[in-house]
Design a protein around this motif. Structure first.
Motif, mmCIF file in Angstrom:
data_model
loop_
_atom_site.group_PDB
_atom_site.id
_atom_site.type_symbol
_atom_site.label_atom_id
_atom_site.label_comp_id
_atom_site.label_asym_id
_atom_site.label_seq_id
_atom_site.Cartn_x
_atom_site.Cartn_y
_atom_site.Cartn_z
ATOM 1 N N LYS A 1 6.429 -47.599 -15.903
ATOM 2 C CA LYS A 1 6.229 -46.133 -15.679
ATOM 3 C C LYS A 1 7.350 -45.414 -15.942
ATOM 4 O O LYS A 1 7.392 -44.394 -16.637
ATOM 5 C CB LYS A 1 5.204 -45.968 -14.505
ATOM 6 C CG LYS A 1 4.751 -44.457 -14.242
ATOM 7 C CD LYS A 1 4.293 -44.155 -12.796
ATOM 8 C CE LYS A 1 5.008 -44.326 -11.658
ATOM 9 N NZ LYS A 1 4.132 -43.987 -10.285
ATOM 10 N N TYR A 2 8.444 -45.571 -14.936
ATOM 11 C CA TYR A 2 9.397 -44.834 -14.811
ATOM 12 C C TYR A 2 10.407 -44.873 -16.218
ATOM 13 O O TYR A 2 11.180 -44.026 -16.525
ATOM 14 C CB TYR A 2 10.280 -44.842 -13.908
ATOM 15 C CG TYR A 2 9.668 -44.229 -12.372
ATOM 16 C CD1 TYR A 2 9.677 -42.926 -12.570
ATOM 17 C CD2 TYR A 2 8.618 -45.008 -11.576
ATOM 18 C CE1 TYR A 2 8.968 -42.199 -11.174
ATOM 19 C CE2 TYR A 2 8.084 -44.460 -10.472
ATOM 20 C CZ TYR A 2 7.948 -42.960 -10.462
ATOM 21 O OH TYR A 2 7.701 -42.351 -9.334
ATOM 22 N N GLU A 3 10.295 -46.116 -16.704
ATOM 23 C CA GLU A 3 10.976 -46.221 -17.877
ATOM 24 C C GLU A 3 10.483 -45.483 -19.142
ATOM 25 O O GLU A 3 11.236 -44.770 -19.833
ATOM 26 C CB GLU A 3 10.937 -47.674 -18.488
ATOM 27 C CG GLU A 3 11.426 -48.150 -19.894
ATOM 28 C CD GLU A 3 11.416 -49.749 -20.237
ATOM 29 O OE1 GLU A 3 12.182 -50.180 -20.674
ATOM 30 O OE2 GLU A 3 10.247 -50.015 -20.262
ATOM 31 N N ALA A 4 9.148 -45.320 -19.064
ATOM 32 C CA ALA A 4 8.474 -44.307 -20.042
ATOM 33 C C ALA A 4 9.090 -42.834 -19.844
ATOM 34 O O ALA A 4 9.054 -42.177 -20.616
ATOM 35 C CB ALA A 4 6.961 -44.400 -20.057
ATOM 36 N N PHE A 5 9.139 -42.435 -18.691
ATOM 37 C CA PHE A 5 9.555 -41.063 -18.299
ATOM 38 C C PHE A 5 10.905 -41.233 -18.960
ATOM 39 O O PHE A 5 11.260 -40.085 -19.429
ATOM 40 C CB PHE A 5 9.776 -40.947 -16.626
ATOM 41 C CG PHE A 5 8.412 -40.603 -15.990
ATOM 42 C CD1 PHE A 5 7.921 -39.248 -16.464
ATOM 43 C CD2 PHE A 5 8.023 -41.321 -15.044
ATOM 44 C CE1 PHE A 5 6.750 -38.882 -15.439
ATOM 45 C CE2 PHE A 5 6.665 -40.851 -14.192
ATOM 46 C CZ PHE A 5 5.918 -39.476 -14.768
ATOM 47 N N ALA A 6 11.562 -41.895 -18.547
ATOM 48 C CA ALA A 6 13.222 -41.673 -19.353
ATOM 49 C C ALA A 6 13.046 -41.676 -20.679
ATOM 50 O O ALA A 6 14.009 -40.878 -21.439
ATOM 51 C CB ALA A 6 14.199 -43.026 -18.742
#
Length: 358
Positions: free
Chosen positions: A67-72
């Motif tokens: 999820k936070y990889e997608a944010f980045a």
């Protein structure tokens, strides 16, 4: 989401500052889950009230990472767009538009001048020709049927709307709906159902997941059960592998494991469908088998070595063969420093001296 999470930043920054390294920080956080929660406890039967089914805890960690990889990745794309955006001095576009209008006006006046000086007969004939001859249907006159234009407009709107969904990791490959937001990978579906701010404990929520049905309810401030979702899923799920959690005052997160790998057009049957051609259908490397992952890893390594001007994997293997032959019995180079440039290996694996080497 950010406003709730930001309240913990000062505490987490204090821990990170004290530990000094990300690895130590992660050890503290995951160690807390080990010591103070049932995160690592394995449920041995359905009657166990603590812990998770085997492999579930690891899936939770991986989901949060993705999820936070997608944010980045989204943030990096936005930065790339800003860097690639052309910069023009202010007023250039307006000046060009004004100049184009002046040129157009001048051209029109020049074109109309001969017509004004032509003979009356010529003018009459031209007018008659213009008013009586039907359109020849030339390339400039061809128009798409209204229905085709309407379909193209709808496809364009749908594509733009899906792009907006793609920009938000919570609706990546999915959509935003009135009561929930959903995203998906080839093997999982994540649905986040919105709840009122006073819903802060799991006992206020009731979630029922069946093979092809989802029901989510909560108890309001008067203790009355309110149903948020009660509908059929688009495709079957493995209900034994599905789980849910509550993000207090925000949403109920329901994670569904698809029974078969396929892209869903909707989370629930009665919601508008998305066009799966407009989503990212690529699969993460972790979803591939070991052989495919090894091959991709080798390709990435070779590309990196090539950029650095270093031997690629197949060249390293050749060098290892050459090194063994260099010190083999009967080799004219035995005992000398290894120099691969004076040896060649042909396609058949035969080693020979490089006669062109000075």
């Amino acid at each position: 989401m950010a406003s709730v999470r930001d309240t913990y930043d000062s505490t987490l920054l204090g821990i990170l500052s004290n530990e000094g390294e990300i690895t130590n920080f992660l050890d503290v956080v995951i160690g807390f889950l080990y010591r103070r929660t049932d995160f690592f406890r394995i449920m041995k039967s359905k009657n166990d009230k603590l812990g998770f089914p085997p492999g579930t805890a690891a899936k939770l960690l991986l989901k949060e990472f993705k999820k936070y990889e997608a944010f980045a990745q989204r943030d990096e794309m936005e930065r790339e767009k800003k860097r690639a955006a052309p910069t023009h001095p202010p007023g250039i576009s307006e000046m060009k538009t004004s100049e184009q209008q002046q040129v157009s006006s001048t051209t029109t006046s020049k074109t109309n001048t001969p017509a004004a000086t032509s003979t009356p007969q010529t003018t009459t004939a031209t007018t008659a020709s213009t008013t009586t001859v039907p359109s020849t249907g030339g390339a400039g006159d061809v128009k798409a049927p209204p229905s085709q234009n309407k379909d193209e407009d709808e496809n364009t709107r749908a594509s733009k709307q899906q792009q907006a969904f793609q920009n938000d990791p919570l609706s990546y490959n999915g959509a935003v709906r009135e009561k929930y937001v959903w995203s998906q990978s080839i093997s999982d579906v994540d649905i986040r159902i919105f709840v009122p701010p006073y819903i802060k404990k799991g006992k206020q929520v009731e979630v029922t997941v069946e093979k092809r049905h989802l029901r989510v309810c909560y108890r309001d401030d008067k203790g009355v059960s309110q149903t948020v979702i009660d509908g059929n899923l688009t495709w079957d799920v493995n209900k034994e592998e599905c789980m849910w959690s509550l993000v207090p005052a925000e949403h109920v997160h329901v994670s569904l494991e698809k029974r078969e790998e396929r892209w869903w057009e909707s989370a629930l049957e009665d919601e508008p469908k998305i066009n799966v051609r407009n989503i990212d259908c690529s699969r993460p490397m972790t979803d591939l088998d070991d052989e495919a992952q090894a091959k991709i890893g080798e390709m990435m390594f070779n590309e990196q070595q090539k950029r650095l001007g270093l031997p690629q994997s197949h060249e390293q293997k050749q060098h290892e063969m050459l090194r063994k032959a260099w010190d083999a019995e009967g080799s004219p180079f035995k005992g000398q420093p290894f120099d691969p440039s004076v040896l060649n290996i042909n396609s058949g694996g035969v080693i020979s001296a490089n006669v062109n080497k000075s």
